[in-house]
Write a protein that holds these residues in place. Sequence first.
Motif, mmCIF file in Angstrom:
data_model
loop_
_atom_site.group_PDB
_atom_site.id
_atom_site.type_symbol
_atom_site.label_atom_id
_atom_site.label_comp_id
_atom_site.label_asym_id
_atom_site.label_seq_id
_atom_site.Cartn_x
_atom_site.Cartn_y
_atom_site.Cartn_z
ATOM 1 N N UNK A 174 0.829 -1.404 -0.070
ATOM 2 C CA UNK A 174 -0.003 0.066 -0.020
ATOM 3 C C UNK A 174 0.766 1.107 -0.014
ATOM 4 N N UNK A 175 1.879 1.224 0.557
ATOM 5 C CA UNK A 175 2.807 2.227 0.603
ATOM 6 C C UNK A 175 3.417 2.590 -0.493
ATOM 7 N N UNK A 176 3.866 1.787 -1.190
ATOM 8 C CA UNK A 176 4.504 1.880 -2.529
ATOM 9 C C UNK A 176 3.164 2.382 -3.350
ATOM 10 N N UNK A 177 2.137 1.849 -3.341
ATOM 11 C CA UNK A 177 1.121 2.152 -4.117
ATOM 12 C C UNK A 177 0.826 3.609 -4.243
ATOM 13 N N UNK A 178 0.774 3.955 -2.730
ATOM 14 C CA UNK A 178 0.389 5.529 -2.515
ATOM 15 C C UNK A 178 1.511 6.226 -3.138
ATOM 16 N N UNK A 179 2.781 5.904 -2.853
ATOM 17 C CA UNK A 179 3.800 6.923 -3.495
ATOM 18 C C UNK A 179 3.380 7.030 -4.863
ATOM 19 N N UNK A 180 3.346 6.035 -5.610
ATOM 20 C CA UNK A 180 3.040 6.494 -7.241
ATOM 21 C C UNK A 180 1.844 7.386 -7.386
ATOM 22 N N UNK A 181 0.806 7.145 -6.384
ATOM 23 C CA UNK A 181 -0.185 7.914 -6.536
ATOM 24 C C UNK A 181 0.261 9.691 -6.501
ATOM 25 N N UNK A 198 -4.947 14.039 -11.147
ATOM 26 C CA UNK A 198 -6.470 13.182 -11.132
ATOM 27 C C UNK A 198 -6.739 12.999 -9.721
ATOM 28 N N UNK A 199 -5.411 12.497 -8.976
ATOM 29 C CA UNK A 199 -5.350 11.943 -7.788
ATOM 30 C C UNK A 199 -5.869 13.450 -6.632
ATOM 31 N N UNK A 200 -5.346 14.275 -7.060
ATOM 32 C CA UNK A 200 -5.387 15.651 -6.085
ATOM 33 C C UNK A 200 -6.941 15.972 -6.362
ATOM 34 N N UNK A 201 -7.195 16.240 -7.532
ATOM 35 C CA UNK A 201 -8.611 16.732 -7.796
ATOM 36 C C UNK A 201 -9.940 15.843 -6.984
ATOM 37 N N UNK A 202 -9.765 14.284 -7.074
ATOM 38 C CA UNK A 202 -10.752 13.391 -6.534
ATOM 39 C C UNK A 202 -10.465 13.742 -5.009
ATOM 40 N N UNK A 235 -5.670 7.477 1.720
ATOM 41 C CA UNK A 235 -4.664 7.639 2.328
ATOM 42 C C UNK A 235 -4.088 6.393 2.815
ATOM 43 N N UNK A 236 -4.509 5.227 2.559
ATOM 44 C CA UNK A 236 -3.860 4.113 3.003
ATOM 45 C C UNK A 236 -2.552 4.140 2.610
ATOM 46 N N UNK A 237 -1.676 3.676 3.587
ATOM 47 C CA UNK A 237 -0.248 3.279 3.425
ATOM 48 C C UNK A 237 0.515 4.496 3.272
ATOM 49 N N UNK A 238 -0.023 5.805 3.394
ATOM 50 C CA UNK A 238 0.825 7.219 3.186
ATOM 51 C C UNK A 238 1.621 7.218 4.376
ATOM 52 N N UNK A 239 3.051 7.355 3.999
ATOM 53 C CA UNK A 239 4.062 7.940 4.916
ATOM 54 C C UNK A 239 3.751 9.374 5.184
ATOM 55 N N UNK A 240 3.778 9.541 6.824
ATOM 56 C CA UNK A 240 3.738 10.838 7.054
ATOM 57 C C UNK A 240 4.345 11.875 6.218
ATOM 58 N N UNK A 241 5.621 11.713 5.894
ATOM 59 C CA UNK A 241 6.428 12.591 5.016
ATOM 60 C C UNK A 241 5.517 12.769 3.673
ATOM 61 N N UNK A 242 4.845 11.668 3.096
ATOM 62 C CA UNK A 242 4.257 12.118 1.917
ATOM 63 C C UNK A 242 3.027 12.910 1.995
ATOM 64 N N UNK A 243 2.363 12.679 3.223
ATOM 65 C CA UNK A 243 1.040 13.437 3.786
ATOM 66 C C UNK A 243 1.634 14.865 3.875
ATOM 67 N N UNK A 244 2.730 15.142 4.625
ATOM 68 C CA UNK A 244 3.052 16.537 4.781
ATOM 69 C C UNK A 244 3.528 17.166 3.387
#
Lengths: 467, 467
Positions: free
Chosen positions: A7-14, A24-28, A45-54
Amino acid sequence: MEEEARKETLFRTKIDREGESYDEFLDSLRMEIQNQTNSHLKKMLEGAHPADIATLFRELETEESLYLFRLLPSEEQSYTLIKMEDEDLQKFLEELSIEEISRTIEFNETDETTYLLSYLTPEKRDQVLSRLNKTDSFEIRSQLGFRESSAGRLMSKDFATAKLGDNVRKGIINLRKKAKEIEDIYQIYITDEDGVLKGFIPLKTLFLTPINTKIVKITNYSVYSFHYDTDQEEVANSFKKYDLVSAAVVDDLGRIIGRITLDDVLEIVEEEASEDILRMAGVSEDERLATPILQSVKRRIIWLNVNLFTAFISSTVVAYFEDTIARIVVLATLMPIVAGLGGNAGTQSVTVVTRNIATGDLTFSNWWDAVHKEVIIGCINGLVLGTITGTMIYFVKGNMVLGFVVGSAMLVNMLVASLIGSLVPILLKAVRIDPAIASSIFVTASTDVCGFFFFLGLATLLAEYLV
Amino acid sequence: MEEEARKETLFRTKIDREGESYDEFLDSLRMEIQNQTNSHLKKMLEGAHPADIATLFRELETEESLYLFRLLPSEEQSYTLIKMEDEDLQKFLEELSIEEISRTIEFNETDETTYLLSYLTPEKRDQVLSRLNKTDSFEIRSQLGFRESSAGRLMSKDFATAKLGDNVRKGIINLRKKAKEIEDIYQIYITDEDGVLKGFIPLKTLFLTPINTKIVKITNYSVYSFHYDTDQEEVANSFKKYDLVSAAVVDDLGRIIGRITLDDVLEIVEEEASEDILRMAGVSEDERLATPILQSVKRRIIWLNVNLFTAFISSTVVAYFEDTIARIVVLATLMPIVAGLGGNAGTQSVTVVTRNIATGDLTFSNWWDAVHKEVIIGCINGLVLGTITGTMIYFVKGNMVLGFVVGSAMLVNMLVASLIGSLVPILLKAVRIDPAIASSIFVTASTDVCGFFFFLGLATLLAEYLV
């Protein structure tokens, strides 16, 4: 747990800004926030690393970010705050309630909590602290008392110790107690009976030694420690020089009160270097792409106004020679060459010297070497470039005296440029001002003034040969 | 061992450049070298950390340094080489024999050996490699094959692994085998049967878990890895973003082939930041205080010559308007204000954009945001400063049209400055040139040309109102 990693890897590609689906991701995401469909959002937001969320927060409005933030589990919230940009963090902490902040910081180490609390107003800070348990509250209050940018502020209070008289078994027990709180343990610190730091044992050694061995037998006494008031730049330079991974912080009696790890230092190195680059150009050291435009303008325009003032001074110098220019207009066309090259040579000197101060290569004991070197370089550059330019002008304009005037003005101006370019940062450092602060503006100002003065002055003296 | 630590501290006070006895220590060291009193010298260097010895070498002549170097035990020699400045190292490796180099590098980890060997001529390198044992030689040759500044060059081949099917006992045994070679172990990497990286286990967890537990149960699958060809700047940015302490390097099939630790990254962060600062001013990124003067001059003068060329272009622009200047001499006195402020505003833009590129904040997907922001800032700054300057000139010179000419030239020039200042680094990055390279010289050149052109052009058009 393998699922988690996927999930983490998946989120990072998004959220890869180079990726196709990013917008697209940002819009939805924005749409779901508006619709308040929390279950969808949590899934996104599943699998999102806090640094990615920031990072993601930088793209969203504060309200949108806050909405997402409140959907996160408390533990992730705390780490996300740590990874946020200064300005985003400031805005967040203003919006979050005392309860929300208190709940979040429970999960942080003391240095992180201290960092976050330093962004709060004193009243809000007190309210948050009064909600913590007494030990935590005491520890954080005492850490907030240390000077900003000092080792004491930087350190974490979570570390494991053992006494010289203990055996390895006791050391491992101490470590187990701390192991949950401490993210990265690399070593345990060894003290005497009074808590005075004596040495350390790498984790590896501790575990690979029979448990009845006396601690004193495997202690490494070459331990690095800093007094709590040591400047963070000095800490960083020692880490770099001696390849440290962690170091202890001690009080006035040499008792260990905290530890600093390499990852804290990495941030400082990056920060100090960025600061230097930005300050040299008269830009705020906090300026990021996300900084609001008016805030960027505010700080930059201060320095441009300083520059306007210095420009008026050089303009006055030129005005003083108006009569000469009126008689010999070609001087106006050659002025920018003399001043411009001086300015760039001066910027080179100021950059090298400022950099050497930051890396600790240049100290008060060898400052003369640096100035001396710059002046020699200025002299050589001035001779070479002055000769080239003088000769070219002689050939183009057919006037040898004009060539001589330009060439010698360039030589003098380059000497001045190297002298001022190397002295300004050293003097600023001596009076404890950051040597990088807008130094290039001051240096180009002096090379403009000197350049115009020498060039037009010499031309006035030799005016009869120039017409 | 406590004695050792005391000696180390003692030595450090002796070579403290701020200290009183520093020059004295240096003088007596030089004298003993001349007298070749090795026993005295060895005593003087007692407790010296290799990093301190490397610093000391910067103060000594190469022959003196070499003499001291040969007195050191081989293990200290190898570490001292690693800590030396590029130029000192180059000179040393030229002087040292094949035997000496081979003996020394035996004590290094593979990434360090690779680093040292990259400084040798191909012939000398081959001779050294042929003296190593076959495994080492093979490993180093393969590492030398990776692209410079790539993850493959940066990594160390010393790391511990275990398989998913193993139990903790096996993991600890693997670790024990490696423990002597590996300086800092923080985790062991977990692979499948084919060596494909699957996860990691922190050292702490490994030791605090019962030894019959299956590895698969305690593996953390959120493992960070880089392909061996990843650029080191990208590696550094990930370490910073995700607070990594170490990360794996994998081949095309995802098999682990090395690991990178935070201390390698620290050097890169420092290096890249220094590079940016120095390059922006047209100074060699390797320039240090110890760089020989002629070498400093060589690189700097290249950029000053580029600057000379651009200065001639702006001079030509001014020359084009010589008639106007001859009629209205005051224009010559105001020229530097328009050009100078444009130059500094442009430098601010170029600095911010270059910095954002380096930190990874600015990518090809959001470059337009950055340019857009800079242009708006340029517009605001231009309006504010143009109005101030125009008004001042109106009051001082009593000519409103002159104030208008200066003010609007400043506005236009600041717009140009922000546009060029933000586009130049982005374009350089797009064609894979370091965006920091002497960019301020190009930007000040364009603001000079544009500033002179707009200012003098407008003045020529409105000349009748200016006299």
